[in-house]
Design a protein around this motif. Structure first.
Motif, short mmCIF file in Angstrom:
data_model
loop_
_atom_site.label_atom_id
_atom_site.label_comp_id
_atom_site.label_asym_id
_atom_site.label_seq_id
_atom_site.Cartn_x
_atom_site.Cartn_y
_atom_site.Cartn_z
N UNK A 51 -4.58 -18.99 -37.69
CA UNK A 51 -4.56 -20.17 -36.63
C UNK A 51 -4.36 -21.17 -36.63
N UNK A 52 -4.77 -22.14 -37.00
CA UNK A 52 -4.49 -23.36 -37.99
C UNK A 52 -3.07 -23.78 -37.28
N UNK A 53 -2.15 -22.70 -38.58
CA UNK A 53 -0.75 -23.83 -38.45
C UNK A 53 -0.55 -23.56 -37.16
N UNK A 54 -0.50 -22.06 -36.84
CA UNK A 54 0.27 -22.31 -35.03
C UNK A 54 -0.58 -22.65 -34.01
N UNK A 55 -1.44 -22.86 -34.35
CA UNK A 55 -1.71 -23.93 -33.01
C UNK A 55 -1.08 -25.04 -32.83
N UNK A 56 -1.85 -25.86 -34.22
CA UNK A 56 -0.88 -26.85 -34.19
C UNK A 56 1.06 -26.81 -34.08
N UNK A 57 1.35 -25.81 -34.41
CA UNK A 57 3.44 -25.98 -33.94
C UNK A 57 3.28 -25.60 -32.40
N UNK A 58 1.88 -24.66 -31.64
CA UNK A 58 2.29 -24.31 -30.78
C UNK A 58 1.51 -25.51 -29.61
N UNK A 59 1.17 -26.67 -30.08
CA UNK A 59 0.78 -27.34 -29.19
C UNK A 59 0.62 -28.54 -29.53
N UNK A 60 1.84 -29.07 -30.60
CA UNK A 60 2.26 -30.28 -30.55
C UNK A 60 4.14 -30.36 -31.08
N UNK A 61 4.35 -28.71 -31.46
CA UNK A 61 5.85 -29.49 -31.88
C UNK A 61 5.52 -29.48 -33.49
N UNK A 62 4.51 -30.49 -34.07
CA UNK A 62 5.11 -30.07 -35.44
C UNK A 62 4.91 -28.89 -36.14
N UNK A 63 5.18 -29.31 -37.85
CA UNK A 63 4.78 -27.97 -38.61
C UNK A 63 3.93 -28.66 -39.78
N UNK A 64 2.30 -28.91 -39.35
CA UNK A 64 1.61 -29.29 -40.34
C UNK A 64 1.30 -28.36 -41.94
N UNK A 65 1.70 -29.55 -43.14
CA UNK A 65 1.99 -29.48 -44.58
C UNK A 65 0.50 -29.50 -45.37
N UNK A 66 0.10 -30.56 -44.96
CA UNK A 66 -0.83 -30.57 -46.03
C UNK A 66 -1.98 -30.13 -44.68
N UNK A 67 -3.29 -30.07 -45.31
CA UNK A 67 -4.63 -30.35 -44.57
C UNK A 67 -6.05 -29.92 -45.37
N UNK A 68 -6.92 -29.85 -45.19
CA UNK A 68 -8.85 -29.88 -45.82
C UNK A 68 -9.35 -29.16 -44.78
N UNK A 69 -9.74 -27.82 -45.06
CA UNK A 69 -10.66 -27.67 -44.52
C UNK A 69 -12.12 -28.28 -44.65
N UNK A 70 -12.42 -28.69 -43.64
CA UNK A 70 -14.13 -29.80 -43.67
C UNK A 70 -15.17 -29.39 -43.23
N UNK A 71 -15.35 -28.07 -42.02
CA UNK A 71 -16.23 -27.73 -41.64
C UNK A 71 -16.11 -26.75 -40.66
N UNK A 72 -17.45 -25.61 -41.02
CA UNK A 72 -17.70 -24.40 -39.63
C UNK A 72 -18.60 -26.29 -38.79
#
Length: 164
Positions: A51-72
């Motif tokens: 979901x994270x990768x898809x939403x970032x791509x759909x909303x920004x055009x960017x491909x997210x290549x590095x991320x940290x899961x920080x919380x719920x």
């Protein structure tokens, strides 16, 4: 009580700035005129990362290549305090590639992290943005809003927070 929903939210970080979305384009938007990160609701069979990768791509055009899961972050709101429950998976994006696109939900702007708290933010967002900035620890945050969108209670890792 309505069924709980699942979503992601990502604050993409670059040069001591966050990519912020000023929500000004959607009709009937609970986030109207607020500044938030990018993200959205899970689709069938998606993991939080899907979901994270898809939403970032759909909303920004960017491909997210590095991320940290920080919380719920658990959002509870409505007249009875339990009309809507949403579980948000919170991420920091560290690297994106590609060319930005125009977002159909609002304006995307890189904002200096020192200026974030001058924006029109949800009260609860101020809490988790501060947690993201001050600690690298994973956290669970519960935010309880009333029907007037006022933050009534907050709990960090199961303990009541002073929001006064």
């Amino acid at each position: 009580m309505k069924e709980a929903t699942l979503c992601t939210l990502c604050y993409i970080e670059r040069d001591n700035k966050y990519l912020m979305l000023h929500r000004v384009k959607k009709e009937n938007d609970i986030n109207k005129d607020k500044w938030i990160g990018v993200g959205g609701h899970f689709k069938d069979l998606e993991s939080p990362e899907d979901c994270l990768i898809r939403e970032v791509r759909e909303e920004t055009g960017y491909e997210l290549t590095e991320f940290d899961f920080r919380g719920i972050v658990t959002f509870v709101y409505g007249k009875s305090g339990a009309e809507v429950v949403e579980y948000m998976h919170l991420y920091i994006g560290r690297n994106v590639v590609g060319e930005p696109i125009e977002c159909n939900e609002g304006e995307l702007i890189w904002i200096d992290k020192k200026e974030i708290f001058n924006l029109n933010l949800w009260e609860g967002d101020k809490i988790f943005l501060k947690l993201l900035d001050e600690s690298k620890d994973f956290f669970s945050l519960k935010l309880v809003y009333d029907e007037n969108e006022k933050l009534k209670e907050a709990f960090l890792n199961g303990k009541t927070m002073d929001i006064g």
